[in-house]
Each structure stands twice: as C-alpha cells, then as structure tokens.
Design an enzyme around this catalytic site. Structure first.
Site, mmCIF file in Angstrom:
data_model
loop_
_atom_site.group_PDB
_atom_site.id
_atom_site.type_symbol
_atom_site.label_atom_id
_atom_site.label_comp_id
_atom_site.label_asym_id
_atom_site.label_seq_id
_atom_site.Cartn_x
_atom_site.Cartn_y
_atom_site.Cartn_z
ATOM 1 C CG ASP A 84 -1.814 1.196 1.337
ATOM 2 O OD1 ASP A 84 -1.614 2.175 0.595
ATOM 3 O OD2 ASP A 84 -2.728 1.173 2.201
ATOM 4 C CE LYS A 134 0.027 13.034 -19.365
ATOM 5 N NZ LYS A 134 -1.423 12.976 -19.569
ATOM 6 C CG HIS A 164 5.727 10.474 -23.150
ATOM 7 N ND1 HIS A 164 4.558 10.716 -22.475
ATOM 8 C CD2 HIS A 164 5.381 10.292 -24.444
ATOM 9 C CE1 HIS A 164 3.547 10.676 -23.313
ATOM 10 N NE2 HIS A 164 4.014 10.424 -24.515
ATOM 11 C CD GLU A 202 -4.809 10.995 -28.331
ATOM 12 O OE1 GLU A 202 -4.072 10.004 -28.191
ATOM 13 O OE2 GLU A 202 -5.456 11.496 -27.401
ATOM 14 C CG ASP A 221 -4.924 13.387 -20.541
ATOM 15 O OD1 ASP A 221 -4.218 12.754 -19.732
ATOM 16 O OD2 ASP A 221 -5.121 13.012 -21.712
ATOM 17 C CG HIS A 226 1.840 15.823 -22.969
ATOM 18 N ND1 HIS A 226 2.931 15.374 -22.254
ATOM 19 C CD2 HIS A 226 0.930 14.814 -22.897
ATOM 20 C CE1 HIS A 226 2.696 14.164 -21.776
ATOM 21 N NE2 HIS A 226 1.491 13.805 -22.153
ATOM 22 C CE LYS A 326 -8.169 10.932 -24.685
ATOM 23 N NZ LYS A 326 -7.273 10.105 -25.499
#
Length: 460
Positions: A84, A134, A164, A202, A221, A226, A326
């Site tokens: 945990d 992130k 990344h 995307e 997000d 990014h 998206k």
C-alpha cells in the site's frame, strides 16, 4: 548510474505499455548491466512469478520488435512486492537495499502526496531519485503542496517530473532545427511568424480510461503539460547550453511571459467540447457521456483549445494556439509554424501565395515545409511541400527518460517552479470553465471537432 528501479503502481497500463518496453530497449542498446534490479510494487496480491509472467506477456505485446534476449533479461531481473503506497512500513521494505534507488510513481496524481509522504517517513538511501508522471498535481495549490513534500524528501536535482513528449525525437528537433540553421533563427520572431498551432488530435476515444480521464479532461490531461512544454521549446530564447539549468531557465521565461487571460479573453479565446456518438474509421463510438465510468454532470471536455500571447520582445502579436481532442476523424499531431504573407507579389501571377508553414510532425515523426512555387503553367502559383523523414531514434521516448533518470540527467524533466508556473497559466481557464462562462460544445465522433470559429488573431 543507479542500478535499482522500483515502480510503484507496477501492474498498470503505464508499466506494461511503456516502462517495461523502455527498459528492454535500454538493455538491447547496452545501457543496462547484468546487475540491474527491477522491483514492481502494487496492491495486487501477486508474487514475483506472477509478476514475471505478466511482464513477459506485456513485453510480447508492446515490445515484440526488440530482441527476445533483452526482454528476457528485463523479466529475469524483476521481482514483486505487494504494498500500500500510503503505508511507510511497507514502502520502506520495498526501497530497502544496498545503494541508491530510483522510485517511479506510476500512480494516479491524487495518490502522489500520500506516496511521497510515505517515502519521506520510510526514508530513501542516499543518492536516490524520485520520478513522477504528469499531471503534476491537480491544480496550482496541490502542485505547490507536492513541491514542498518533495523538497523535504530529496534535493530538487533528484526529482524527475517527467513528460515523455520532451524525449521524442521531433520535439527535440524543434530546438535543433531553429537553433542549428542560420536561415531560421533570424526570422523566428513576431515580425515573420503570425501563428503557431500546437496540436494533438487523436482518433482514439476514451479506450477504457474513464477512471482517470473523467476527473481530468483534455485541458489537464494534455494541454497543461505536454502542449505547454512544446510551447516553451518553440518560443524560448536560445539557451547558452542544453544543460539542465540553462534549458529549464529559458522554458520558465516563456511561461512567465504568457499574458494573463481575463474572463473576457477566456470567453473569446478558449473552447471546450465533448464528442457525441459517431463513427471513427470502421468502428462505432458511443457518446462520451455514455462511456462506462463517465459522470455526465462533470461536463468533462474531450476537446480543448486555448489561444495564448506572450508579452516579451520576440513575440508581440503572434498567436500560439494549443489544441487537443479525442475521437476525431484523423490523427493530427504536429507543431505548425505559420509565417506571415509576403509583403508584395509581382503582377501577372494567377493563384494565391499561401503562407509558408514549417511543420514538425510528432507522430509519425517528420518535418515538412510548405512553400509556394510556379506550376506547370507559367505565372501560375501552386503550393509545394518539401518533406523529410526522421530516422528512428535509438531509444523510444520512455527508454530515453528512464536512462536520464538512472544516469541523473534532469535536463528533460520539469523543475518545480516550472510546474507551478504552468498551472498559473491555465488556472483562470479552469476557473472560468467551472463557472460555465464558456459553454461546452459537442461534436460527432469521427468529425473534425466542433465547428471552427472566425479567427481574430494573427491577421495581417
């Protein structure tokens, strides 16, 4: 080089899809020695054999192109501990051992404070490092609190707030292309550049990520981390070097120069939307609100667009447009630098001289330059595109990030003050959206997104 890596949250998608293949790529390239140790830690009631079987399957699925020997070496170096992450005693047992350890928190952001506090109480061996994915915090206040917790645990140089995107070849080429080519840097300013579009569209929909995504949305997000990082690389002043301090200082300068958005600006210069039912390619996609695990009352956006301006010497009047969405018709992942029109065209030409556009393709990685030239008929202007494919990198993005963590190279990680400044840029947007000052629009899945607005920025 640190030779012990502990991944907290090791049974999740991040580990299986990216971290394990990244480690296998490091092994294949000769960056990991035989003494390297990987410990997976999570809540699942597994033992080491079960974790190794799972890791073998994940590597077979996501790293099939790497040598079998490299994949096998990563699996054989691994073990597992049930833990945990909020329990200091359990965490202490996981990180205990000879020499420093790299503790990778592959966890939901809301768990970071508890995990960092447990690590602090457990204690880390001297020279250890901590890695956080992130988004860093959930807002400015939580980011500041998390920074204070980390400062009590390890020195700032040992904190890796990874993104990344910064390890992608084309992203690094944004800097390389503008700084290493004499013909570009003199025109890399507002006098010649009207707009910069930073886009991550995307065709993928939610893909089972409702547990995380519905509490974050497109702005948190993708855009807050990014895409703001890409903005920094496009707009920064040339650093003295690409060392950790110089690169991070210049990125921070960009964020500090972003003109604060008033509520009137936010109404005019931001958009949010979510997809309705539709068809993307050959698959039917349900409406976002009908996806399992989504709470329609949250008004979570799956599309976000923000226009920013920078108050500094280089960029007055240039519009920086950050956009992500998206379930769109096609993938479009690029930085498009749009130059201003030429001041004059000789008489006698037909056709239109379109603005030159330098495009950094992010996925797939490529470089393109849109020009205007003469067509097959004399005095006829036609668009031309020059393209270049970028050679595949030696390491995937997560392989590069993991190598930097183990080697202690923090140049491509995000410094604490930079993480806070990124939240300051967009907190006014989140606040205005929470008041419904900007209505949430809708767009059918498989479309190009919400209907475009008439643009009022970047005009000649």
């Amino acid at each position: 080089m640190i030779e012990r890596l502990v991944i907290f949250g090791a049974t999740g998608d991040l580990t299986g899809r990216y971290l394990l293949p990244g480690l296998a790529a490091l092994r294949a390239a000769g960056h990991l020695r035989d003494g390297f140790q990987l410990t997976g830690a999570s809540r699942e009631d597994w033992d080491s054999d079960e974790f190794r079987r799972w890791a073998t399957a994940q590597l077979g699925r996501h790293a099939a192109g790497l040598p079998a020997s490299a994949r096998k070496a990563v699996v054989s170096s691994s073990g597992y501990r049930q833990v945990d992450v909020s329990d200091p005693a359990g965490v202490a047992a996981v990180v205990a051992g000879d020499g420093p350890v790299a503790a990778y928190l592959a966890l939901p952001p809301k768990v970071f404070p508890a995990a960092v506090s447990a690590l602090h109480e457990a204690g880390l061996p001297s020279g250890s490092r901590i890695v956080l994915e992130k988004p860093f915090g959930e807002d400015l206040a939580s980011a500041m609190t998390l920074n204070r917790l980390l400062a009590d645990l390890v020195p700032e140089q040992a904190v890796f707030r990874v993104d990344h995107f910064l390890a992608m070849t084309t992203v690094q080429n944004v800097l390389g292309t503008r700084l290493a080519n004499r013909m570009l840097e003199p025109v890399w300013n507002a006098a010649h550049i009207a707009e910069v579009d930073i886009v991550w569209d995307e065709s993928l929909a939610l893909e089972g990520r409702a547990g995380y995504y519905d509490g974050a949305g497109a702005l948190k997000d993708m855009l807050q981390n990014h895409l703001l990082q890409l903005l920094c690389l496009v707009a920064m002043e040339p650093p003295i070097s690409l060392s950790e301090r110089d690169l991070r200082d210049r990125k921070l300068d960009v964020l500090r120069s972003v003109r604060p958005l008033t509520e009137a600006d936010i109404v005019r210069r931001t958009r949010r939307a979510r997809y309705t039912a539709g068809r993307v390619g050959d698959r039917d996609v349900p409406a976002y609100t009908a996806e399992e695990g989504v709470d329609p009352a949250r008004h979570t956006e799956t599309f976000a667009e923000v226009e920013l301006e920078l108050d500094n010497w280089r960029w007055p009047g240039t519009i920086f447009r950050l956009r992500t969405g998206k379930a769109l018709r096609r993938d479009r992942k690029e930085v498009a630098v749009r130059f201003r029109h030429v001041p004059h065209l000789p008489l006698g030409h037909s056709g239109e001289a379109l603005p030159n556009v330098l495009r950094f393709g992010l996925d797939p990685e490529n470089l393109a330059l849109d020009l205007t030239g003469i067509g097959v008929h004399a005095h006829t202007l036609v668009p031309l595109r020059l393209t270049a494919q970028i050679d595949p990198p030696e390491l995937p993005a997560y392989g590069r990030l993991l190598l930097d963590v183990l080697d202690g190279n923090a140049a491509l990680s995000i410094r604490g003050d930079e993480a806070e400044e990124a939240w300051r840029v967009l907190i006014p947007v989140l606040s205005a959206w929470s008041k419904d000052l900007v209505p949430i629009e809708e767009y059918p899945a498989g479309s190009d997104g919400p209907q475009p607005r008439q643009r009022d920025g970047g005009k000649e």
